[in-house]
Motif scaffolding. Structure first.
Motif: not given
Length: 294
Positions: A54-64
């Motif tokens: 799903i091509q998760m953004q690295a910034s989104s991953m860090l936020s989670i």
């Protein structure tokens, strides 16, 4: 709305029940290599495929990751105060209250309720909780902690690999992604079967502490859900990320807490009861959240 929730959760409960039956009546699930297969092959494949597909953004991953850490910290503080109020030792009771079963129950629930995108978010959350199991959980119950244990955890390693690939914009070839997808399909059913088998093998020899175990079982999913709601209300997450975080933090006591308590001479009877009682409590909390919030 609730019928859709029931349609999603009933297959999960049926597979857990099948695992319980097989654990009681057969030897199909007794091979320890089955759990190792899921932990070392299926789960890492599921993680990489879910995050990269799903091509998760690295910034989104860090936020989670940060949001999950904040939730676990808040639950730890509340649980510590709660246990001190009850005059219960935090050494054995704090880890089961803090760390939910985001693995062999949380991941299938996230997939059933939120699909592939929810699964990708859930594997990130579950990885952070696994780190908590091997830091807070082992540290509290054993009285000491060795950081090198994390280096042996395949899920943590593949979380770092997935984050690295996202940061560098690396896309795996289609045949590799197809292989990861096929391998990931073995994971959720086996995890649920093993959860049922684990529940079937729990040993409860002392019934005098049912009241206290019931109280702690009620506390775990409620404090997890409330803490998650508090964090996501002030943290920059989208609706799907917030929903998955809340649901996964409403999961019951993890089976690994029983294993750690058994290893470090903890109150295994009470923790076994907490696992059994918190499972239906958790599904009730998820149903309530689905109706009121999600």
């Amino acid at each position: 709305m609730l019928s859709a929730l029931a349609n999603s959760l009933i297959p999960i409960l049926l597979i857990i029940a099948l695992g319980f039956f097989l654990g009681k009546k057969t030897r199909y699930l007794e091979n320890p290599s089955l759990g190792a297969l899921v932990s070392n092959i299926g789960l890492p494949a599921l993680m990489l495929h879910s995050i990269l597909s799903i091509q998760m953004q690295a910034s989104s991953m860090l936020s989670i990751i940060i949001a999950t850490i904040l939730i676990l910290t808040l639950v730890s503080v509340i649980s510590f105060i709660f246990l001190k109020t009850l005059n219960l030792p935090t050494r054995y009771y704090l880890p089961p209250l803090v760390n939910p079963n985001t693995g062999n129950l949380g991941l299938p629930v996230a997939y059933a309720l939120f699909g592939e995108e929810g699964m990708a978010i859930a594997v990130v959350i579950s990885s952070v909780v696994q780190i908590s199991h091997f830091t807070l959980g082992v540290g509290f119950m054993s009285g000491s902690y060795q950081p090198k244990q994390l280096l042996k955890n395949g899920t943590v390693i593949y979380l770092l690999v997935g984050g690295l690939f996202l940061s560098l914009g690396i896309n795996l070839p289609t045949p590799i992604m197809g292989t990861l997808n096929m391998l990931s399909h073995i994971t959720l059913p086996i995890m649920l079967l093993l959860l049922g088998k684990s529940i079937s093998s729990l040993s409860v020899k002392e019934n005098s502490k049912i009241g206290r175990a019931t109280l702690l079982s009620l506390f775990r999913p409620f404090v997890g859900a409330i803490s998650a709601c508090a964090v996501v209300s002030i943290f920059p997450l989208n609706q799907l990320e917030a929903s998955v975080l809340i649901v996964l933090n409403a999961m019951p006591v993890a089976v690994i807490s029983y294993m750690l308590a058994n290893k470090y001479q903890g109150p295994i009877d009470e923790i076994a009861l907490m696992i059994l009682i918190s499972l239906p409590m958790s599904f009730c909390v998820v149903s309530l959240l689905w109706w009121l919030y999600i």
